[in-house]
Design an enzyme around this catalytic site. Structure first.
Site, PDB file in Angstrom:
ATOM      1  N   THR A 178       0.854  -1.182   0.000  1.00  0.00           N
ATOM      2  CA  THR A 178       0.000   0.000   0.000  1.00  0.00           C
ATOM      3  C   THR A 178       0.892   1.235   0.000  1.00  0.00           C
ATOM      4  O   THR A 178       1.967   1.218   0.583  1.00  0.00           O
ATOM      5  CB  THR A 178      -0.857  -0.026   1.290  1.00  0.00           C
ATOM      6  OG1 THR A 178      -1.859  -1.002   1.135  1.00  0.00           O
ATOM      7  CG2 THR A 178      -1.497   1.300   1.601  1.00  0.00           C
ATOM      8  N   GLY A 229      -1.337  -1.403   6.717  1.00  0.00           N
ATOM      9  CA  GLY A 229      -1.366  -2.560   7.613  1.00  0.00           C
ATOM     10  C   GLY A 229      -2.689  -3.287   7.472  1.00  0.00           C
ATOM     11  O   GLY A 229      -3.432  -3.058   6.515  1.00  0.00           O
TER      12      GLY A 229
HETATM   13  N1  ASP Z   1      -4.323  -1.267   4.792  1.00  0.00           N
HETATM   14  C1  ASP Z   1      -4.531  -1.980   3.561  1.00  0.00           C
HETATM   15  C2  ASP Z   1      -5.882  -2.647   3.611  1.00  0.00           C
HETATM   16  O1  ASP Z   1      -6.217  -3.240   4.610  1.00  0.00           O
HETATM   17  C3  ASP Z   1      -3.485  -3.004   3.268  1.00  0.00           C
HETATM   18  C4  ASP Z   1      -2.040  -2.594   3.475  1.00  0.00           C
HETATM   19  O2  ASP Z   1      -1.765  -1.502   3.957  1.00  0.00           O
HETATM   20  O3  ASP Z   1      -1.143  -3.392   3.137  1.00  0.00           O
HETATM   21  O4  ASP Z   1      -6.573  -2.622   2.629  1.00  0.00           O
END
Ligand code: ASP
Length: 309
Positions: A178, A229
């Site tokens: 992300t 996250g």
């Molecule tokens: N926060 C993102 C989600 O849950 C994923 C990530 O940050 O890797 O969609």
């Protein structure tokens, strides 16, 4: 004076398997995105323009889980989420579950500037982007073999996972992260932007924390936050807004507020991840409770840094 921080995702980034060549690619992509945002801020551009441009640069890079490198849903599609927020005006825009717009962060800005809404999802969000002439892409643009293999492994393991989270043998070739950016511009205004493909093997129509204003993305006059996250935890902890509240109601510094949320609140309940943050004085904080977080920053003194662990 201005400052800028960006992230390319947090999670388990196995040192043993991150080859020097791959690490160099990540560092170059992070540095290029930092240069994009920094150039705008140095010219006196608004923080909002800088974070949007920074995130676009990361969305176009297939190394990161956003835009071009987005992960797969359980049923083999891509559904991307993005949001941005302007701290001074508290205007915000977000899209969720878009499948065709090349740069979801641009679509989020359209929602903010061209509609009366904050969050648009699914075909209606792609239609808005198309109607305003944003570049659209077929599914093939977002396809990468590694991502597809990653989906098969996640299905076999029977769980939704951060694209870069622990698997029995983390594969360094998995596309990671992300993306997000926060900035304080020369006028002292703040902004945040975040964009993601979400989590590998997510159920179709699942929406994460990224486009939820106050959870994965937040900006006001006091601070700007972009998270990465396990989204379900970040939504329930209202992470971005909690940092702002700890500063406003408890008088905590940016660094202390971020530490409390990431380490004291998220970590004990399994909320793996991190965030990037900036305050009105241009201070930066980039805490994470995972093994690593792809990140880069330029502080108010002009010092630049690119880090993974
Ligand atoms: N926060 C993102 C989600 O849950 C994923 C990530 O940050 O890797 O969609």
């Amino acid at each position: 004076m201005f400052s800028l921080a960006l992230h390319g995702g947090a999670g388990t980034i196995a040192r043993a398997t991150l080859t020097p060549a791959l690490e160099a690619d990540y560092r170059a992509a992070l540095a290029a995105a930092l240069a994009t945002g920094t150039a705008l801020l140095a010219q006196g551009a608004p923080a909002l323009d800088a974070v949007e441009a920074t995130v676009r640069s990361l969305e176009d890079c297939p190394l990161f889980n956003a835009g071009r490198g987005a992960v797969f849903t359980h049923d083999g599609h891509h559904e991307m989420d993005a949001a941005l927020m302007d701290g001074a005006s508290r205007r915000a825009g977000a899209v969720a579950g878009v499948r065709q717009v090349q740069n979801p962060i641009r679509a989020a800005r359209l929602v903010m500037e061209q509609t009366e809404h904050v969050l648009l999802a699914y075909p209606g969000a792609d239609e808005l982007a198309r109607a305003h002439g944003l570049p659209m892409q077929p599914a093939a643009y977002f396809f990468t073999q590694q991502r597809f293999d990653q989906l098969q492994e996640a299905i076999a393991a029977g769980r939704m996972q951060l694209d870069h989270a622990a698997s029995p043998a983390p594969d360094p070739n998995w596309k990671k992260g992300t993306v997000g950016a926060v900035a304080r511009d020369q006028r002292g205004h703040l902004a945040a932007a975040t964009s993601t493909g979400g989590m590998t093997n997510k159920r179709y129509s699942r929406i994460g924390d990224t486009p939820i204003i106050g959870a994965g993305t937040w900006a006001d006059a006091r601070c700007a936050i972009s998270c990465t996250g396990h989204g379900e935890y970040f939504i329930r902890a209202v992470v971005g807004y909690d940092v702002a509240c700890l500063m406003e109601y408890k008088g905590l510094s940016l660094a202390e507020a971020c530490r409390v949320v990431v380490h004291d609140k998220l970590a004990p309940v399994g909320g793996e991840g991190g965030l990037i943050a900036v305050d009105a004085a241009g201070n930066l904080a980039l805490p994470f409770n995972s093994e690593g977080m792809y990140r880069a920053s330029r502080n108010a003194a002009g010092e630049e840094q690119v880090d993974i662990y």
